[in-house]
Design a protein around this motif. Structure first.
Motif, PDB file in Angstrom:
ATOM      1  N   ILE A  70      48.377  -8.379  -9.281  1.00  0.00           N
ATOM      2  CA  ILE A  70      48.359  -6.928  -9.167  1.00  0.00           C
ATOM      3  C   ILE A  70      48.805  -6.289 -10.479  1.00  0.00           C
ATOM      4  O   ILE A  70      48.200  -5.322 -10.960  1.00  0.00           O
ATOM      5  N   GLU A  71      49.861  -6.853 -11.079  1.00  0.00           N
ATOM      6  CA  GLU A  71      50.358  -6.326 -12.353  1.00  0.00           C
ATOM      7  C   GLU A  71      49.321  -6.469 -13.461  1.00  0.00           C
ATOM      8  O   GLU A  71      49.255  -5.640 -14.371  1.00  0.00           O
ATOM      9  N   GLU A  72      48.483  -7.503 -13.393  1.00  0.00           N
ATOM     10  CA  GLU A  72      47.431  -7.684 -14.383  1.00  0.00           C
ATOM     11  C   GLU A  72      46.445  -6.522 -14.326  1.00  0.00           C
ATOM     12  O   GLU A  72      46.031  -5.994 -15.366  1.00  0.00           O
ATOM     13  N   ILE A  73      46.094  -6.087 -13.126  1.00  0.00           N
ATOM     14  CA  ILE A  73      45.166  -4.970 -12.965  1.00  0.00           C
ATOM     15  C   ILE A  73      45.798  -3.685 -13.495  1.00  0.00           C
ATOM     16  O   ILE A  73      45.167  -2.912 -14.221  1.00  0.00           O
ATOM     17  N   ILE A  74      47.060  -3.468 -13.145  1.00  0.00           N
ATOM     18  CA  ILE A  74      47.743  -2.252 -13.586  1.00  0.00           C
ATOM     19  C   ILE A  74      47.853  -2.213 -15.104  1.00  0.00           C
ATOM     20  O   ILE A  74      47.624  -1.172 -15.727  1.00  0.00           O
ATOM     21  N   SER A  75      48.167  -3.347 -15.721  1.00  0.00           N
ATOM     22  CA  SER A  75      48.285  -3.366 -17.177  1.00  0.00           C
ATOM     23  C   SER A  75      46.933  -3.137 -17.843  1.00  0.00           C
ATOM     24  O   SER A  75      46.854  -2.479 -18.884  1.00  0.00           O
ATOM     25  N   PHE A  76      45.843  -3.648 -17.262  1.00  0.00           N
ATOM     26  CA  PHE A  76      44.515  -3.396 -17.812  1.00  0.00           C
ATOM     27  C   PHE A  76      44.202  -1.908 -17.760  1.00  0.00           C
ATOM     28  O   PHE A  76      43.745  -1.311 -18.744  1.00  0.00           O
ATOM     29  N   VAL A  77      44.455  -1.300 -16.607  1.00  0.00           N
ATOM     30  CA  VAL A  77      44.141   0.117 -16.444  1.00  0.00           C
ATOM     31  C   VAL A  77      44.974   0.971 -17.400  1.00  0.00           C
ATOM     32  O   VAL A  77      44.468   1.922 -17.990  1.00  0.00           O
ATOM     33  N   LYS A  78      46.228   0.613 -17.586  1.00  0.00           N
ATOM     34  CA  LYS A  78      47.084   1.416 -18.462  1.00  0.00           C
ATOM     35  C   LYS A  78      46.783   1.167 -19.939  1.00  0.00           C
ATOM     36  O   LYS A  78      46.586   2.107 -20.706  1.00  0.00           O
ATOM     37  N   CYS A  79      46.768  -0.078 -20.351  1.00  0.00           N
ATOM     38  CA  CYS A  79      46.673  -0.389 -21.779  1.00  0.00           C
ATOM     39  C   CYS A  79      45.243  -0.339 -22.304  1.00  0.00           C
ATOM     40  O   CYS A  79      44.946   0.363 -23.262  1.00  0.00           O
ATOM     41  N   ILE A  80      44.358  -1.080 -21.698  1.00  0.00           N
ATOM     42  CA  ILE A  80      43.014  -1.227 -22.247  1.00  0.00           C
ATOM     43  C   ILE A  80      42.143  -0.022 -21.913  1.00  0.00           C
ATOM     44  O   ILE A  80      41.408   0.474 -22.753  1.00  0.00           O
ATOM     45  N   VAL A  97      38.351   9.155 -13.400  1.00  0.00           N
ATOM     46  CA  VAL A  97      38.726   8.331 -14.560  1.00  0.00           C
ATOM     47  C   VAL A  97      39.341   7.012 -14.082  1.00  0.00           C
ATOM     48  O   VAL A  97      39.052   5.945 -14.635  1.00  0.00           O
ATOM     49  N   GLY A  98      40.179   7.081 -13.058  1.00  0.00           N
ATOM     50  CA  GLY A  98      40.769   5.853 -12.503  1.00  0.00           C
ATOM     51  C   GLY A  98      39.722   4.933 -11.915  1.00  0.00           C
ATOM     52  O   GLY A  98      39.782   3.709 -12.087  1.00  0.00           O
ATOM     53  N   THR A  99      38.749   5.512 -11.230  1.00  0.00           N
ATOM     54  CA  THR A  99      37.664   4.714 -10.657  1.00  0.00           C
ATOM     55  C   THR A  99      36.864   4.025 -11.758  1.00  0.00           C
ATOM     56  O   THR A  99      36.510   2.846 -11.638  1.00  0.00           O
ATOM     57  N   MET A 100      36.582   4.754 -12.824  1.00  0.00           N
ATOM     58  CA  MET A 100      35.840   4.154 -13.934  1.00  0.00           C
ATOM     59  C   MET A 100      36.628   3.019 -14.584  1.00  0.00           C
ATOM     60  O   MET A 100      36.057   1.994 -14.970  1.00  0.00           O
ATOM     61  N   ALA A 101      37.949   3.181 -14.684  1.00  0.00           N
ATOM     62  CA  ALA A 101      38.785   2.126 -15.271  1.00  0.00           C
ATOM     63  C   ALA A 101      38.748   0.874 -14.395  1.00  0.00           C
ATOM     64  O   ALA A 101      38.660  -0.247 -14.903  1.00  0.00           O
ATOM     65  N   LEU A 102      38.793   1.061 -13.082  1.00  0.00           N
ATOM     66  CA  LEU A 102      38.738  -0.100 -12.184  1.00  0.00           C
ATOM     67  C   LEU A 102      37.354  -0.744 -12.173  1.00  0.00           C
ATOM     68  O   LEU A 102      37.237  -1.968 -12.032  1.00  0.00           O
ATOM     69  N   ILE A 103      36.322   0.044 -12.328  1.00  0.00           N
ATOM     70  CA  ILE A 103      34.963  -0.520 -12.448  1.00  0.00           C
ATOM     71  C   ILE A 103      34.878  -1.365 -13.716  1.00  0.00           C
ATOM     72  O   ILE A 103      34.314  -2.474 -13.706  1.00  0.00           O
ATOM     73  N   ALA A 104      35.450  -0.868 -14.811  1.00  0.00           N
ATOM     74  CA  ALA A 104      35.455  -1.639 -16.063  1.00  0.00           C
ATOM     75  C   ALA A 104      36.215  -2.940 -15.886  1.00  0.00           C
ATOM     76  O   ALA A 104      35.793  -3.995 -16.387  1.00  0.00           O
ATOM     77  N   TYR A 105      37.338  -2.892 -15.147  1.00  0.00           N
ATOM     78  CA  TYR A 105      38.099  -4.122 -14.891  1.00  0.00           C
ATOM     79  C   TYR A 105      37.256  -5.116 -14.093  1.00  0.00           C
ATOM     80  O   TYR A 105      37.247  -6.310 -14.395  1.00  0.00           O
ATOM     81  N   ASN A 106      36.556  -4.621 -13.082  1.00  0.00           N
ATOM     82  CA  ASN A 106      35.711  -5.513 -12.287  1.00  0.00           C
ATOM     83  C   ASN A 106      34.596  -6.125 -13.124  1.00  0.00           C
ATOM     84  O   ASN A 106      34.242  -7.293 -12.942  1.00  0.00           O
ATOM     85  N   PHE A 107      34.024  -5.344 -14.046  1.00  0.00           N
ATOM     86  CA  PHE A 107      32.988  -5.902 -14.918  1.00  0.00           C
ATOM     87  C   PHE A 107      33.548  -7.003 -15.815  1.00  0.00           C
ATOM     88  O   PHE A 107      32.889  -8.016 -16.051  1.00  0.00           O
ATOM     89  N   THR A 108      34.759  -6.815 -16.326  1.00  0.00           N
ATOM     90  CA  THR A 108      35.345  -7.871 -17.156  1.00  0.00           C
ATOM     91  C   THR A 108      35.628  -9.117 -16.329  1.00  0.00           C
ATOM     92  O   THR A 108      35.445 -10.234 -16.813  1.00  0.00           O
ATOM     93  N   ARG A 109      36.065  -8.939 -15.099  1.00  0.00           N
ATOM     94  CA  ARG A 109      36.285 -10.097 -14.225  1.00  0.00           C
ATOM     95  C   ARG A 109      34.979 -10.815 -13.944  1.00  0.00           C
ATOM     96  O   ARG A 109      34.915 -12.051 -13.964  1.00  0.00           O
ATOM     97  N   LEU A 110      33.933 -10.069 -13.637  1.00  0.00           N
ATOM     98  CA  LEU A 110      32.623 -10.677 -13.372  1.00  0.00           C
ATOM     99  C   LEU A 110      32.103 -11.414 -14.596  1.00  0.00           C
ATOM    100  O   LEU A 110      31.498 -12.486 -14.475  1.00  0.00           O
ATOM    101  N   ALA A 111      32.316 -10.859 -15.782  1.00  0.00           N
ATOM    102  CA  ALA A 111      31.877 -11.526 -17.004  1.00  0.00           C
ATOM    103  C   ALA A 111      32.582 -12.855 -17.201  1.00  0.00           C
ATOM    104  O   ALA A 111      31.970 -13.834 -17.631  1.00  0.00           O
TER     105      ALA A 111
END
Length: 115
Positions: A70-80, A97-111
Motif C-alpha cells: 500500500i505504501e508503494e502505491i502512495i509513494s508513487f502517487v506522491k513522488c512520481i 488528477v488522483g484517478t489519472m495518477a492511479l491509472i499511471a501506476y496501473n500501467f507501470t505495473r502492467l508493463a
C-alpha cells in the motif's frame, strides 16, 4: 471502524497499522477483547508496548508485507505523479488528477508484468 465491521456481521481476524496506532495500549486492548489481532508496528522508544505482543503471530509478517504494498502505491502517487502538492482546486479536479495518477501506476505495473 472495526466495531462497525463486527456489528455488521463481518469478523476481521487482524488489523494492521503503522506506529501511530501503537502509541496507546487501549486500542490494542479493545481489539483483543473483540478477538482481533492488532498488527501494529511498535515504536523503538516503547519496548513494553502491547503492540509488540502480536509480533510473534504468523500473520504479522503478512500484514507488514501488505502494508508495504500500500505504501508503494502512495509513494508513487506522491513522488512520481507529483501529487505531494496538488496543483488543482476543487473536489472533481483533485479526484480526476488522483484517478489519472492511479491509472499511471496501473500501467507501470502492467508493463512490469508483461516483461
Amino acid at each position: 471502524m472495526t466495531a462497525r465491521e463486527v456489528r455488521d456481521g463481518r469478523q476481521p481476524r487482524t488489523v494492521g497499522g503503522d506506529r501511530a496506532y501503537a502509541d496507546g495500549d487501549d486500542l490494542v486492548l479493545k481489539l483483543d477483547q473483540m478477538g482481533i489481532f492488532a498488527h501494529f508496528a511498535a515504536r523503538d522508544d516503547r519496548p513494553n508496548a502491547l503492540a509488540r505482543v502480536n509480533h510473534d503471530d504468523p500473520g504479522y509478517a503478512v500484514s507488514i508485507r501488505k502494508r508495504m504494498r500500500i505504501e508503494e502505491i502512495i509513494s508513487f502517487v506522491k513522488c512520481i505523479s507529483g501529487l505531494d502538492q496538488v496543483k488543482v482546486r476543487g473536489h472533481i479536479n483533485v479526484f480526476g488528477v488522483g484517478t489519472m495518477a492511479l491509472i499511471a501506476y496501473n500501467f507501470t505495473r502492467l508493463a512490469h508484468l508483461a516483461v
